[in-house]
Motif scaffolding. Structure first.
Motif, short mmCIF file in Angstrom:
data_model
loop_
_atom_site.label_atom_id
_atom_site.label_comp_id
_atom_site.label_asym_id
_atom_site.label_seq_id
_atom_site.Cartn_x
_atom_site.Cartn_y
_atom_site.Cartn_z
N TYR A 38 0.86 -1.19 0.00
CA TYR A 38 0.00 0.00 0.00
C TYR A 38 0.89 1.23 0.00
O TYR A 38 2.05 1.18 0.41
N GLY A 55 -5.55 8.02 3.93
CA GLY A 55 -5.49 6.60 4.26
C GLY A 55 -4.64 5.85 3.26
O GLY A 55 -4.37 6.34 2.16
N TYR A 62 -19.87 4.66 4.65
CA TYR A 62 -19.41 3.96 3.45
C TYR A 62 -20.53 3.99 2.43
O TYR A 62 -21.71 4.15 2.78
N ALA A 73 -11.86 0.86 7.12
CA ALA A 73 -11.60 0.35 5.78
C ALA A 73 -12.68 -0.67 5.46
O ALA A 73 -13.25 -1.30 6.34
N LEU A 116 -8.41 -3.76 0.36
CA LEU A 116 -9.09 -2.89 1.31
C LEU A 116 -9.10 -1.46 0.78
O LEU A 116 -8.10 -1.01 0.23
N THR A 117 -10.22 -0.77 0.98
CA THR A 117 -10.32 0.65 0.66
C THR A 117 -10.44 1.41 1.97
O THR A 117 -11.36 1.17 2.75
N PHE A 118 -9.50 2.32 2.20
CA PHE A 118 -9.43 3.05 3.45
C PHE A 118 -10.11 4.41 3.34
O PHE A 118 -10.08 5.05 2.28
#
Lengths: 116, 113
Positions: A35, A42, B25, B91, B101-103
């Motif tokens: 990442y 984030g 979300y 996330a 994963l999308t944070f």
């Protein structure tokens, strides 16, 4: 310490140079992730390995970026011809085999890259 | 596009109080949600996770609540301590065989002694 290990912790390089980062995952984890995190944001997904196979790559991973995990253990992330926009924290994470809810991602402390 | 966001960028509480960090979300297909704590100079540290078929999960001093009707996630920290001061990220994960994963952007929690 049996957590995810990343080296180096900090890297300062000049624009146009190549850099390589290393990640050693938790030993029993077969999934490994990279990442990228910029200040105040984030983490953003870059790529994911299961064992030695690279299964997914983000569109963020331009052709200047390449990641490998040759023996299914440690991984390297190389950035060629670095640009100032590459400056960020590069995070590695690993997880066990299994479903999402039984195998959360565990992150290392990252490599902070500064391109001057 | 679909995104995960946070209602408040900063939260300041007194030591001993309970803290609530919120997250919205928009991807109704998300199957998995997770909270991370990130201290300065360190990587994200796993706190607690929850599947979409649950509405509440408790850990040690932390509780995650999931409201799928309004697509809202919250993290409750009981008896907040100075060591809880950090940035907290929610996330989401799509589940299945996709492990990306999308944070969200993060909430800075400051605990005042």
């Amino acid at each position: 310490d049996t957590g995810v290990s990343q080296n180096p912790r900090h890297k300062i390089t000049k624009r146009g140079q190549n850099v390589t980062f290393r990640c050693d995952p938790i030993s029993e984890h077969n999934r490994l992730y990279w990442y990228r995190q910029t200040l105040g944001q984030g983490p953003e997904f870059l790529t994911y390995f299961q064992n030695e196979a690279q299964l997914e790559k983000s569109r963020l991973l331009s052709d200047r970026f390449s990641a490998e995990r040759p023996k299914g253990s440690f991984s390297t992330l190389e950035i060629q011809r670095t640009e100032q926009g590459d400056s960020a924290m590069y995070l590695c994470a690993s997880s066990q085999t299994g479903t999402w809810y039984n195998s959360p991602l565990h992150f290392g402390n990252g490599t902070r890259l500064t391109v001057t | 596009g679909e995104s995960v966001g946070l209602h408040l960028p900063t939260l300041s509480v007194q030591e001993g109080d309970n803290s609530i960090i919120n997250c919205a979300y928009s991807n109704s297909a998300s199957d998995y949600f997770i909270w991370y704590k990130q201290e300065s100079g360190k990587g994200p540290q796993f706190i607690i996770d929850i599947r979409s078929n649950m509405d509440k999960r408790q850990g040690q001093r932390v509780t995650v609540l999931l409201n799928k009707t309004v697509k809202h996630l919250s993290l409750q920290i009981a008896a907040t301590q100075p060591g809880d001061s950090a940035v907290y990220f929610c996330a989401e994960g799509p589940g299945g065989s996709n492990y990306k994963l999308t944070f969200g952007k993060g909430t800075l929690l400051t605990v005042n002694p």
